[in-house]
Design an enzyme around this catalytic site. Structure first.
Site, PDB file in Angstrom:
ATOM      1  CG  ASP A 180      -2.070   0.952   1.168  1.00 33.03           C
ATOM      2  OD1 ASP A 180      -2.445   1.351   0.043  1.00 33.03           O
ATOM      3  OD2 ASP A 180      -2.617   1.297   2.230  1.00 33.03           O
ATOM      4  CG  HIS A 263      -4.957   3.488  -3.885  1.00 37.11           C
ATOM      5  ND1 HIS A 263      -3.592   3.589  -3.788  1.00 37.11           N
ATOM      6  CD2 HIS A 263      -5.383   2.971  -2.695  1.00 37.11           C
ATOM      7  CE1 HIS A 263      -3.214   3.176  -2.584  1.00 37.11           C
ATOM      8  NE2 HIS A 263      -4.285   2.793  -1.897  1.00 37.11           N
ATOM      9  CG  HIS A 266      -7.374  -1.402  -4.257  1.00 39.71           C
ATOM     10  ND1 HIS A 266      -8.541  -0.745  -3.864  1.00 39.71           N
ATOM     11  CD2 HIS A 266      -7.184  -2.387  -3.357  1.00 39.71           C
ATOM     12  CE1 HIS A 266      -9.014  -1.317  -2.772  1.00 39.71           C
ATOM     13  NE2 HIS A 266      -8.206  -2.306  -2.437  1.00 39.71           N
ATOM     14  CG  HIS A 280      -6.058  -1.622   0.683  1.00 37.49           C
ATOM     15  ND1 HIS A 280      -6.995  -0.982  -0.098  1.00 37.49           N
ATOM     16  CD2 HIS A 280      -5.025  -0.743   0.815  1.00 37.49           C
ATOM     17  CE1 HIS A 280      -6.556   0.223  -0.404  1.00 37.49           C
ATOM     18  NE2 HIS A 280      -5.367   0.400   0.131  1.00 37.49           N
TER      19      HIS A 280
HETATM   20 ZN   LIG Z   1      -4.360   2.231   0.097  1.00 34.72          ZN
END
Ligand SMILES: [Zn+2]
Length: 386
Positions: A180, A263, A266, A280
């Site tokens: 992340d 992101h 994601h 995540h």
């Molecule tokens: Zn994140």
């Protein structure tokens, strides 16, 4: 004459009121809450984390002469769960809410605190995401798909991260946090190049972008030794540095530096069932690789990144994401969700087409496989993450 201040772009930097990190930091939570003026806080957490922390918190709250009230977190950061918890805050007359555990409990506490009009506090026992410091929550549907970002006008009043708990948690959490956090600089750099907005309604400050870069540098230096230490439940200086990089620096860096394609990819990946075995940060790593391909980053940059993240234990191929044999319709669904109008992929300096994004995603498979080979990892399989 003065400029119309509503239309002039301004730079914005946001941060929590206080950040406390270290071994045993959770034992200070009572005193820290008292310092915020809270007399009746509510702790939102799941049964597992409650079991691990109750003894420490009982002592800490007793020392500060505060009542200790727990509320069981339902597990999914949905708006219904946030509404339920804000009802509990109202009924119990609580004057603050503490999200205790990982990103989902923390994000739900922010939403519930905002609903109820009380300050919220993040108490992290893992370093798996950069959620604790930010003034936004990721809202999911019941089935675990990304629904939206919810933005607040305030950041958490306090963030506490206990590195002893981080070191005792499964190493996969920390490696996800590294994934992340590595995205933070890749995205903040793209946002700065494009003069796009950050996540707090302004242009990035130098502070926001620089903290994202500092996070990146610390991760390259200390992630591998930190992960090795956490395998043995040790708290070393490398672990402290990586927790600061994944939680404080990446948190400030993504929020004030801005998000871009990683992101958004994601979020697109959460739209299909195949990737639900991923955390995540694991999905974000596929997003970082996709963004680098999309930007046309040189092999001298992509290859070391793919190798490094494979060594960190992050997925670098679609196969690991459960999308190795996926047909076009599945990838199209991922790309459509990643390119929704509200998505941060539009913060790039150029506007990629649907086809550009799908091809970049497909290209990650080869990049990731070759990287795994070079670092001596075998054939990728989705089972590595179950
Ligand atoms: Zn994140």
């Amino acid at each position: 004459m003065a400029e119309n201040t509503d239309r002039t772009p301004v730079s914005v930097f946001a941060s929590p009121g206080r950040y406390v990190q270290g071994r045993g930091a959770l034992g200070r939570l009572g005193t820290l809450m008292e310092g915020l003026g809270s007399r009746r806080p509510l702790v939102l957490t799941d049964d597992v984390v409650r079991g691990l922390t109750e003894q420490v918190l009982t002592g800490s709250f007793a020392q500060a002469d505060l009542p200790l009230a727990f509320e069981r977190f339902g597990g999914m950061p949905t708006s219904a769960e946030a509404d339920r918890v804000s009802g509990v805050i109202d009924e119990g007359g609580h004057d603050a809410v503490i999200g205790l555990g990982g990103g989902t409990a923390i994000d739900t506490a922010k939403a519930a605190g905002d609903n109820a009009g009380v300050p919220w506090v993040s108490a992290a026992t893992v370093a798996s995401t950069d959620a604790p410091t930010s003034a936004l929550s990721v809202v999911y549907t019941e089935s675990g798909s990304f629904e939206s970002y919810r933005f607040y006008s305030r950041n958490p009043a306090l963030v506490v991260v206990d590195t002893q708990y981080v070191a005792e948690a499964p190493v996969r959490f920390l490696s996800a946090g590294v994934g992340d956090a590595l995205a933070t600089w890749i995205e903040a750099r793209a946002v700065r190049r494009a003069h796009s907005p950050n996540m707090v309604g302004g242009l990035p400050t130098h502070a926001g972008s620089t903290l994202a870069e500092l996070s990146w540098n610390l991760l390259w230096r200390s992630a591998l030794p930190a992960l090795e230490a956490v395998e043995k439940n040790l708290v070393t200086q490398d672990v402290e540095a990586i927790v600061e990089a994944t939680t404080l620096l990446s948190g400030l860096g993504f929020e004030s530096g801005g998000l871009a394609a990683a992101h958004a990819i994601h979020d697109g990946l959460t739209a299909v069932d195949q990737t639900h075995h991923f955390t995540h940060g694991e999905k974000v790593n596929i997003g970082s690789l996709t963004q680098l391909v999309l930007e046309g980053a040189p092999a001298s940059e992509i290859d070391p990144f793919a190798e490094f993240t494979a060594r960190v234990g992050l997925p670098t191929t679609l196969t690991e994401a459960g999308l190795g044999g996926a047909d076009e319709t599945v990838l199209d669904e991922v790309v459509r969700a990643a390119m929704a109008p509200s998505e941060t992929i539009h913060n790039l300096a150029f506007e990629p087409t649907h086809r550009d994004v799908r091809d970049a995603l497909r290209a990650v498979e080869g990049v990731g496989r070759r990287a795994r080979e070079r670092v001596g990892l075998g054939e990728p399989t989705p089972e590595d993450y179950t």
